[in-house]
Design a protein around this motif. Structure first.
Motif, PDB file in Angstrom:
ATOM      1  N   UNK A  81      45.609 -20.267  -1.685  1.00 53.91           N
ATOM      2  CA  UNK A  81      45.673 -18.855  -2.073  1.00 53.91           C
ATOM      3  C   UNK A  81      44.348 -18.433  -2.691  1.00 53.91           C
ATOM      4  N   UNK A  82      43.779 -17.334  -2.187  1.00 46.89           N
ATOM      5  CA  UNK A  82      42.553 -16.780  -2.764  1.00 46.89           C
ATOM      6  C   UNK A  82      42.884 -16.038  -4.049  1.00 46.89           C
ATOM      7  N   UNK A  83      42.221 -16.416  -5.133  1.00 46.75           N
ATOM      8  CA  UNK A  83      42.454 -15.759  -6.423  1.00 46.75           C
ATOM      9  C   UNK A  83      41.180 -15.896  -7.249  1.00 46.75           C
ATOM     10  N   UNK A  84      40.463 -14.803  -7.424  1.00 43.50           N
ATOM     11  CA  UNK A  84      39.151 -14.849  -8.058  1.00 43.50           C
ATOM     12  C   UNK A  84      39.177 -14.509  -9.533  1.00 43.50           C
ATOM     13  N   UNK A  85      40.323 -14.100 -10.046  1.00 44.87           N
ATOM     14  CA  UNK A  85      40.433 -13.774 -11.458  1.00 44.87           C
ATOM     15  C   UNK A  85      41.899 -13.583 -11.808  1.00 44.87           C
TER      16      UNK A  85
ATOM     17  N   UNK B 239      50.021 -26.432  -3.218  1.00 45.10           N
ATOM     18  CA  UNK B 239      49.545 -25.062  -3.412  1.00 45.10           C
ATOM     19  C   UNK B 239      48.218 -25.152  -4.156  1.00 45.10           C
ATOM     20  N   UNK B 240      47.163 -24.656  -3.531  1.00 46.33           N
ATOM     21  CA  UNK B 240      45.832 -24.699  -4.128  1.00 46.33           C
ATOM     22  C   UNK B 240      45.295 -23.286  -4.303  1.00 46.33           C
ATOM     23  N   UNK B 241      44.475 -23.112  -5.324  1.00 40.32           N
ATOM     24  CA  UNK B 241      43.853 -21.833  -5.616  1.00 40.32           C
ATOM     25  C   UNK B 241      42.377 -21.904  -5.230  1.00 40.32           C
ATOM     26  N   UNK B 242      41.904 -20.903  -4.490  1.00 38.50           N
ATOM     27  CA  UNK B 242      40.495 -20.801  -4.109  1.00 38.50           C
ATOM     28  C   UNK B 242      39.848 -19.642  -4.850  1.00 38.50           C
ATOM     29  N   UNK B 243      38.782 -19.931  -5.581  1.00 31.35           N
ATOM     30  CA  UNK B 243      38.073 -18.921  -6.360  1.00 31.35           C
ATOM     31  C   UNK B 243      36.616 -18.866  -5.933  1.00 31.35           C
ATOM     32  N   UNK B 244      36.158 -17.702  -5.490  1.00 31.68           N
ATOM     33  CA  UNK B 244      34.761 -17.528  -5.106  1.00 31.68           C
ATOM     34  C   UNK B 244      33.934 -17.249  -6.354  1.00 31.68           C
ATOM     35  N   UNK B 245      32.790 -17.927  -6.466  1.00 34.25           N
ATOM     36  CA  UNK B 245      31.898 -17.764  -7.622  1.00 34.25           C
ATOM     37  C   UNK B 245      31.039 -16.522  -7.429  1.00 34.25           C
TER      38      UNK B 245
ATOM     39  N   UNK C 293      32.911 -12.396 -12.051  1.00 33.08           N
ATOM     40  CA  UNK C 293      34.116 -13.111 -12.523  1.00 33.08           C
ATOM     41  C   UNK C 293      33.800 -14.352 -13.355  1.00 33.08           C
ATOM     42  N   UNK C 294      32.608 -14.438 -13.919  1.00 24.45           N
ATOM     43  CA  UNK C 294      32.211 -15.628 -14.673  1.00 24.45           C
ATOM     44  C   UNK C 294      33.094 -15.875 -15.892  1.00 24.45           C
ATOM     45  N   UNK C 295      33.594 -14.811 -16.514  1.00 23.62           N
ATOM     46  CA  UNK C 295      34.431 -14.983 -17.698  1.00 23.62           C
ATOM     47  C   UNK C 295      35.849 -15.414 -17.348  1.00 23.62           C
ATOM     48  N   UNK C 296      36.155 -15.474 -16.071  1.00 19.71           N
ATOM     49  CA  UNK C 296      37.508 -15.784 -15.624  1.00 19.71           C
ATOM     50  C   UNK C 296      37.723 -17.265 -15.316  1.00 19.71           C
TER      51      UNK C 296
ATOM     52  N   UNK D  33      21.142 -12.424  -8.057  1.00 23.27           N
ATOM     53  CA  UNK D  33      21.996 -11.630  -8.938  1.00 23.27           C
ATOM     54  C   UNK D  33      23.473 -11.958  -8.753  1.00 23.27           C
ATOM     55  N   UNK D  34      23.894 -12.367  -7.538  1.00 25.08           N
ATOM     56  CA  UNK D  34      25.328 -12.604  -7.323  1.00 25.08           C
ATOM     57  C   UNK D  34      25.686 -14.055  -7.037  1.00 25.08           C
ATOM     58  N   UNK D  35      24.695 -14.905  -6.792  1.00 25.46           N
ATOM     59  CA  UNK D  35      24.995 -16.288  -6.410  1.00 25.46           C
ATOM     60  C   UNK D  35      25.056 -17.200  -7.630  1.00 25.46           C
ATOM     61  N   UNK D  36      26.118 -17.986  -7.682  1.00 29.02           N
ATOM     62  CA  UNK D  36      26.296 -18.988  -8.732  1.00 29.02           C
ATOM     63  C   UNK D  36      26.648 -20.303  -8.052  1.00 29.02           C
ATOM     64  N   UNK D  37      25.872 -21.342  -8.288  1.00 27.76           N
ATOM     65  CA  UNK D  37      26.104 -22.615  -7.616  1.00 27.76           C
ATOM     66  C   UNK D  37      27.215 -23.406  -8.300  1.00 27.76           C
ATOM     67  N   UNK D  38      27.852 -24.270  -7.539  1.00 28.98           N
ATOM     68  CA  UNK D  38      28.888 -25.117  -8.131  1.00 28.98           C
ATOM     69  C   UNK D  38      28.274 -26.096  -9.123  1.00 28.98           C
ATOM     70  N   UNK D  39      27.018 -26.471  -8.903  1.00 31.72           N
ATOM     71  CA  UNK D  39      26.351 -27.382  -9.840  1.00 31.72           C
ATOM     72  C   UNK D  39      26.200 -26.727 -11.206  1.00 31.72           C
ATOM     73  N   UNK D  40      25.835 -25.446 -11.218  1.00 30.70           N
ATOM     74  CA  UNK D  40      25.697 -24.743 -12.488  1.00 30.70           C
ATOM     75  C   UNK D  40      27.049 -24.606 -13.178  1.00 30.70           C
ATOM     76  N   UNK D  41      28.075 -24.274 -12.402  1.00 32.07           N
ATOM     77  CA  UNK D  41      29.413 -24.170 -12.990  1.00 32.07           C
ATOM     78  C   UNK D  41      29.857 -25.513 -13.549  1.00 32.07           C
ATOM     79  N   UNK D  42      29.616 -26.574 -12.811  1.00 30.48           N
ATOM     80  CA  UNK D  42      30.025 -27.905 -13.265  1.00 30.48           C
ATOM     81  C   UNK D  42      29.358 -28.239 -14.603  1.00 30.48           C
TER      82      UNK D  42
END
Length: 336
Positions: free
Chosen positions: A129-133, A165-171, A176-179, A211-220
């Motif tokens: 399921x897509x859920x970004x926030x 059931x898995x949740x997919x969140x686009x960075x 949505x960084x605060x989410x 301005x809009x791209x956030x890498x998974x490495x940075x999030x990790x």
């Protein structure tokens, strides 16, 4: 009408699991939401009804092409697959075919409340399921829709006993960084797996920028300041996500880094079938093979088989997303 029986001897002599064994099948390019990173304002990309594959044509494509090349795992996508009438019945047909190991669904979740029980009865192996926030106002801003039926649909999937059931969140940097932490804690509470996915150049309106791209490495790295992340020693599902357990929160988090991970394509196991009848060996490559001429006015089993053979032979070693990639057509047209 789909054939209910297949000849068992058709599958005799098939080899064991090939490296590429996972087919994502788009059944529609329509969607009932308008996500900013996916669905463009201009609807000119939508296929005419006569250009969409019928469920029977998809069935024969799988039967004569995919299964004979060792494909075992299938995912139904869109657009939003549940907006197409008959999708759940089609899933049930697929799960009954000898040689099919699993059938899963990717959805925005808006219609899950209506179909969760029927999906369970159809033997669906899992739902993403897509859920970004979790913030309703932000959800409206990102998708143009209402979050309430999505959350209700996820609850209904768990209630009826859908196994995965898995949740997919686009960075989305700056959106949505605060989410992220609230989503992780919510998913942990519900015993759901959540995966964070890098923004990809797959929409005319979704160009990647600093301005809009956030890498998974940075999030990790951010999450490691909040909790200890332990890599899982087992695989979850068929996709490319790398999974970790957050110890304090007892949450399972996956990272999908198509842009920043230079080894992302090393173990790719998938191809795509678009709703308008093209085999696409790679999401991030323009190569497509039109199979409609081999399905209409009647099915040519050998040419369908050859089309898959050609697609496998021409599958590129890696995507082209880092090469100033212009998508050519949008994600809902290709299949999520």
């Amino acid at each position: 009408m789909l054939r209910e029986n297949v000849e068992s001897n058709f599958f005799q002599g098939l080899q064991g699991s090939a490296k590429v064994h996972y087919l994502r099948i788009s059944v529609t390019d329509r969607c009932n939401e308008r996500c900013v990173y996916c669905f463009p304002q201009d609807l000119g990309f939508l296929s005419k009804k006569e250009n969409l594959l019928s469920f029977e044509e998809i069935y024969w494509t799988i039967f004569h092409g995919a299964l004979r090349h060792g494909f075992k795992d299938f995912r139904i996508t869109g657009g939003e697959p549940l907006v197409r009438k008959g999708t759940v019945s089609f899933i049930e047909q697929l799960t009954k075919i000898s040689g099919v190991r699993s059938v899963r669904l990717s959805t925005n979740g808006t219609l899950l409340g209506l179909y969760a029980r029927k999906l369970k009865e159809a033997n669906i192996a899992g739902v993403n399921v897509s859920l970004d926030c979790l913030n309703p106002a932000l959800y409206k801003k990102i998708t143009g829709g209402d979050i309430a039926p999505v959350l209700e649909g996820i609850d209904e999937c768990q209630k009826v006993g859908i196994e995965s059931v898995k949740i997919n969140t686009v960075l989305l940097r700056g959106i949505n960084e605060e989410e992220f932490l609230p989503l992780i804690e919510w998913a942990s509470e519900k015993k759901l797996v959540i995966r964070f996915i890098e923004l990809m150049p797959i929409s005319y309106t979704g160009k990647i920028s600093k301005e809009n791209f956030l890498s998974v490495a940075e999030l990790k790295k951010r999450l490691e300041k909040q909790d200890d992340l332990e890599p899982l020693d087992y695989k979850l599902g068929q996709g490319p996500a790398k999974y970790f357990r957050m110890k304090k929160r007892n949450a399972i988090v996956g990272f999908i880094g198509a842009i920043s991970d230079f080894h992302f394509c090393d173990n790719c196991n998938k191809m795509r079938l678009t709703s308008d009848g093209f085999i696409r060996p790679c999401l991030g490559n323009h190569l497509e093979i039109d199979i409609k001429p081999f399905l209409r006015p009647s099915v040519d089993p050998f040419k369908v088989y050859q089309a898959f053979e050609l697609a496998l032979q021409r599958k590129p070693p890696e995507h082209s997303f880092r090469e100033n990639y212009n998508p050519g057509r949008v994600m809902t047209s290709i299949g999520g």
